[in-house]
Design a protein around this motif. Structure first.
Motif, PDB file in Angstrom:
ATOM      1  N   PRO A 186       0.807  -1.224   0.000  1.00 36.00           N
ATOM      2  CA  PRO A 186       0.000   0.000   0.000  1.00 36.00           C
ATOM      3  C   PRO A 186       0.839   1.272   0.000  1.00 36.00           C
ATOM      4  N   THR A 187       2.000   1.211   0.647  1.00 33.70           N
ATOM      5  CA  THR A 187       2.853   2.404   0.720  1.00 33.70           C
ATOM      6  C   THR A 187       3.453   2.743  -0.628  1.00 33.70           C
ATOM      7  N   PHE A 188       4.026   1.737  -1.325  1.00 31.61           N
ATOM      8  CA  PHE A 188       4.659   2.094  -2.590  1.00 31.61           C
ATOM      9  C   PHE A 188       3.626   2.447  -3.654  1.00 31.61           C
ATOM     10  N   ILE A 189       2.452   1.869  -3.586  1.00 30.36           N
ATOM     11  CA  ILE A 189       1.403   2.255  -4.541  1.00 30.36           C
ATOM     12  C   ILE A 189       0.961   3.695  -4.270  1.00 30.36           C
ATOM     13  N   THR A 190       0.782   4.019  -3.000  1.00 32.39           N
ATOM     14  CA  THR A 190       0.351   5.380  -2.643  1.00 32.39           C
ATOM     15  C   THR A 190       1.398   6.421  -3.027  1.00 32.39           C
ATOM     16  N   VAL A 191       2.655   6.152  -2.694  1.00 34.01           N
ATOM     17  CA  VAL A 191       3.722   7.118  -3.008  1.00 34.01           C
ATOM     18  C   VAL A 191       3.873   7.274  -4.522  1.00 34.01           C
ATOM     19  N   GLY A 192       3.795   6.174  -5.254  1.00 38.21           N
ATOM     20  CA  GLY A 192       3.908   6.247  -6.715  1.00 38.21           C
ATOM     21  C   GLY A 192       2.761   7.026  -7.338  1.00 38.21           C
ATOM     22  N   LEU A 193       1.556   6.756  -6.864  1.00 35.23           N
ATOM     23  CA  LEU A 193       0.402   7.488  -7.398  1.00 35.23           C
ATOM     24  C   LEU A 193       0.447   8.968  -7.039  1.00 35.23           C
ATOM     25  N   LEU A 194       0.953   9.292  -5.856  1.00 37.39           N
ATOM     26  CA  LEU A 194       1.093  10.711  -5.505  1.00 37.39           C
ATOM     27  C   LEU A 194       2.095  11.407  -6.411  1.00 37.39           C
ATOM     28  N   GLY A 195       3.178  10.709  -6.765  1.00 41.43           N
ATOM     29  CA  GLY A 195       4.153  11.288  -7.684  1.00 41.43           C
ATOM     30  C   GLY A 195       3.550  11.533  -9.060  1.00 41.43           C
ATOM     31  N   VAL A 196       2.809  10.555  -9.560  1.00 38.93           N
ATOM     32  CA  VAL A 196       2.159  10.715 -10.866  1.00 38.93           C
ATOM     33  C   VAL A 196       1.108  11.815 -10.798  1.00 38.93           C
ATOM     34  N   LEU A 197       0.323  11.815  -9.730  1.00 43.28           N
ATOM     35  CA  LEU A 197      -0.721  12.828  -9.577  1.00 43.28           C
ATOM     36  C   LEU A 197      -0.117  14.232  -9.507  1.00 43.28           C
ATOM     37  N   TRP A 198       1.022  14.355  -8.819  1.00 41.97           N
ATOM     38  CA  TRP A 198       1.695  15.660  -8.728  1.00 41.97           C
ATOM     39  C   TRP A 198       2.068  16.161 -10.125  1.00 41.97           C
ATOM     40  N   LEU A 199       2.644  15.261 -10.939  1.00 40.72           N
ATOM     41  CA  LEU A 199       3.027  15.660 -12.299  1.00 40.72           C
ATOM     42  C   LEU A 199       1.810  16.007 -13.155  1.00 40.72           C
ATOM     43  N   VAL A 200       0.762  15.200 -13.056  1.00 39.99           N
ATOM     44  CA  VAL A 200      -0.439  15.450 -13.865  1.00 39.99           C
ATOM     45  C   VAL A 200      -1.048  16.804 -13.505  1.00 39.99           C
ATOM     46  N   VAL A 201      -1.178  17.060 -12.213  1.00 36.34           N
ATOM     47  CA  VAL A 201      -1.758  18.343 -11.779  1.00 36.34           C
ATOM     48  C   VAL A 201      -0.875  19.501 -12.230  1.00 36.34           C
ATOM     49  N   TYR A 202       0.443  19.329 -12.115  1.00 35.55           N
ATOM     50  CA  TYR A 202       1.354  20.401 -12.531  1.00 35.55           C
ATOM     51  C   TYR A 202       1.219  20.692 -14.027  1.00 35.55           C
ATOM     52  N   TYR A 203       1.232  19.652 -14.847  1.00 32.52           N
ATOM     53  CA  TYR A 203       1.154  19.877 -16.296  1.00 32.52           C
ATOM     54  C   TYR A 203      -0.206  20.424 -16.720  1.00 32.52           C
ATOM     55  N   ILE A 204      -1.272  19.949 -16.104  1.00 30.23           N
ATOM     56  CA  ILE A 204      -2.602  20.450 -16.479  1.00 30.23           C
ATOM     57  C   ILE A 204      -2.759  21.913 -16.067  1.00 30.23           C
ATOM     58  N   THR A 205      -2.353  22.233 -14.839  1.00 29.56           N
ATOM     59  CA  THR A 205      -2.503  23.624 -14.397  1.00 29.56           C
ATOM     60  C   THR A 205      -1.572  24.557 -15.173  1.00 29.56           C
ATOM     61  N   ALA A 206      -0.405  24.089 -15.555  1.00 26.70           N
ATOM     62  CA  ALA A 206       0.506  24.935 -16.336  1.00 26.70           C
ATOM     63  C   ALA A 206      -0.035  25.173 -17.739  1.00 26.70           C
ATOM     64  N   SER A 207      -0.667  24.162 -18.334  1.00 26.74           N
ATOM     65  CA  SER A 207      -1.164  24.337 -19.705  1.00 26.74           C
ATOM     66  C   SER A 207      -2.433  25.177 -19.745  1.00 26.74           C
ATOM     67  N   VAL A 208      -3.258  25.115 -18.711  1.00 22.00           N
ATOM     68  CA  VAL A 208      -4.511  25.876 -18.680  1.00 22.00           C
ATOM     69  C   VAL A 208      -4.272  27.297 -18.195  1.00 22.00           C
ATOM     70  N   GLY A 209      -3.231  27.469 -17.377  1.00 23.64           N
ATOM     71  CA  GLY A 209      -2.940  28.802 -16.862  1.00 23.64           C
ATOM     72  C   GLY A 209      -3.476  29.031 -15.466  1.00 23.64           C
ATOM     73  N   VAL A 210      -3.937  27.980 -14.826  1.00 21.83           N
ATOM     74  CA  VAL A 210      -4.419  28.095 -13.449  1.00 21.83           C
ATOM     75  C   VAL A 210      -3.207  28.145 -12.530  1.00 21.83           C
ATOM     76  N   SER A 211      -3.265  29.009 -11.522  1.00 25.96           N
ATOM     77  CA  SER A 211      -2.111  29.105 -10.635  1.00 25.96           C
ATOM     78  C   SER A 211      -2.458  28.528  -9.272  1.00 25.96           C
ATOM     79  N   ILE A 212      -1.723  27.509  -8.869  1.00 26.19           N
ATOM     80  CA  ILE A 212      -1.819  26.945  -7.518  1.00 26.19           C
ATOM     81  C   ILE A 212      -0.622  27.522  -6.773  1.00 26.19           C
ATOM     82  N   PRO A 213      -0.833  28.171  -5.643  1.00 25.35           N
ATOM     83  CA  PRO A 213       0.239  28.936  -4.990  1.00 25.35           C
ATOM     84  C   PRO A 213       1.566  28.179  -4.827  1.00 25.35           C
ATOM     85  N   VAL A 214       1.573  26.987  -4.279  1.00 24.88           N
ATOM     86  CA  VAL A 214       2.833  26.292  -4.020  1.00 24.88           C
ATOM     87  C   VAL A 214       3.441  25.785  -5.326  1.00 24.88           C
ATOM     88  N   MET A 215       2.621  25.230  -6.181  1.00 21.02           N
ATOM     89  CA  MET A 215       3.144  24.669  -7.437  1.00 21.02           C
ATOM     90  C   MET A 215       3.675  25.753  -8.362  1.00 21.02           C
TER      91      MET A 215
END
Length: 99
Positions: free
Chosen positions: A44-73
């Motif tokens: 469960p730990t490695f699945i969770t950590v891996g999915l969080l890494g993928v989710l972080w990248l997906v959110v970063y690329y989607i918000t960067a392409s749309v122009g939405v600004s998330i303060p920390v990212m």
């Protein structure tokens, strides 16, 4: 001079007795050897950590392409890729602990 049947029977009985004692000692040592800690937390730990890494990248690329600004990212900029890849690398490192 040939051996008597009694002597052969006694030798066979001693062999089986020795084998039984040896098997019993092996079983006892197997029971007394302490097994390493339970590794049930690893999948469960490695699945969770891996999915969080993928989710972080997906959110970063989607918000960067749309122009939405998330303060920390937005403040991290290109370091977001390193964070996402680091999460996936950590997941693979954790997966090596699985037995």
């Amino acid at each position: 001079m040939p051996e008597s049947k009694t002597r052969k029977a006694a030798a066979e009985k001693k062999k089986t007795s020795d084998r039984a004692q040896l098997a019993q000692k092996r079983d006892e040592t197997k029971r007394t050897v302490a097994a390493p800690g339970s590794r049930q937390w690893v999948p469960p730990t490695f699945i969770t950590v891996g999915l969080l890494g993928v989710l972080w990248l997906v959110v970063y690329y989607i918000t960067a392409s749309v122009g939405v600004s998330i303060p920390v990212m937005t403040d991290l900029g290109g370091w977001n890729v390193l964070i996402g890849m680091g999460g996936m690398a950590a997941a693979f490192a954790i997966a090596t602990l699985w037995k």
